[in-house]
Write a protein that holds these residues in place. Structure first.
Motif, short mmCIF file in Angstrom:
data_model
loop_
_atom_site.label_atom_id
_atom_site.label_comp_id
_atom_site.label_asym_id
_atom_site.label_seq_id
_atom_site.Cartn_x
_atom_site.Cartn_y
_atom_site.Cartn_z
N GLY A 194 0.78 -1.22 0.00
CA GLY A 194 0.00 0.00 0.00
C GLY A 194 0.82 1.27 0.00
N HIS A 195 2.15 1.21 -0.17
CA HIS A 195 2.92 2.44 -0.26
C HIS A 195 3.29 2.74 -1.70
CE1 HIS A 195 5.32 -0.53 2.16
NE2 HIS A 195 4.71 0.03 3.13
N ALA A 196 3.95 3.88 -1.84
CA ALA A 196 4.37 4.30 -3.18
C ALA A 196 5.30 3.24 -3.77
CB ALA A 196 5.08 5.64 -3.11
N CYS A 197 5.08 2.94 -5.00
CA CYS A 197 5.82 1.90 -5.70
C CYS A 197 7.26 2.35 -5.97
CB CYS A 197 5.10 1.60 -7.01
SG CYS A 197 5.89 0.34 -8.00
N PRO A 198 8.25 1.51 -5.67
CA PRO A 198 9.64 1.88 -5.96
C PRO A 198 9.87 2.15 -7.45
CG PRO A 198 9.58 -0.05 -4.54
CD PRO A 198 8.17 0.24 -4.97
N GLU A 237 12.82 9.73 -10.74
CA GLU A 237 14.25 10.04 -10.64
C GLU A 237 14.91 10.03 -12.01
OE1 GLU A 237 18.03 10.71 -8.67
OE2 GLU A 237 15.94 11.13 -8.22
N ASN A 238 14.54 9.09 -12.85
CA ASN A 238 15.08 9.02 -14.20
C ASN A 238 14.71 10.28 -15.00
OD1 ASN A 238 16.47 7.72 -16.34
ND2 ASN A 238 14.50 7.15 -17.24
N ASP A 239 13.46 10.72 -14.90
CA ASP A 239 13.03 11.94 -15.58
C ASP A 239 13.84 13.13 -15.10
OD1 ASP A 239 11.12 10.54 -17.00
OD2 ASP A 239 9.48 11.10 -15.65
N ARG A 240 14.05 13.22 -13.80
CA ARG A 240 14.81 14.33 -13.23
C ARG A 240 16.25 14.33 -13.75
NH1 ARG A 240 18.21 15.63 -9.12
NH2 ARG A 240 18.49 13.50 -8.45
N LEU A 241 16.87 13.16 -13.78
CA LEU A 241 18.25 13.05 -14.26
C LEU A 241 18.35 13.36 -15.75
CD1 LEU A 241 19.38 9.89 -12.27
CD2 LEU A 241 20.03 12.27 -11.85
#
Length: 101
Positions: free
Chosen positions: A54-58, A65-69
């Motif tokens: 039920g948490h945010a998916c890794p 993170e890939n988009d940011r990089l």
């Protein structure tokens, strides 16, 4: 997902299904575009939910993170090409990993 599955059956019009759910057809169109052919598990992945915990998916965090990089790499490539006096073709070669001419 139930709305998309009901619409796919074709027993009722999209307008009637949306009215019963209390949403507008524009939302339905957006959901269909985003999750139309997805399974329940795939839709949860796209939403960033891990069905087991039920948490945010890794995976979702890695995609962000890939988009940011990638944005950072784009900024650096443009800065280097401006310093070297290269044009757009030079930028494409640098991104592709080729030696600039």
């Amino acid at each position: 997902m139930a709305l998309l599955q009901d619409a796919q059956k074709g027993e009722k019009t999209v307008e009637k299904l949306c009215r019963a759910l209390g949403c507008i057809t524009a939302s339905f169109c957006l959901w269909k575009k985003r999750y139309g052919d997805a399974s329940i598990a795939e839709a949860k992945r796209r939403l960033g939910q891990n069905s087991a915990a039920g948490h945010a998916c890794p995976l979702r965090r890695l995609e962000r993170e890939n988009d940011r990089l990638l944005r950072i790499v784009g900024v650096v490539c443009r800065a280097v090409s401006v310093q070297n006096g290269c044009g757009p073709d030079c930028e494409e070669q640098m991104v592709a990993g080729q030696k600039a001419a």
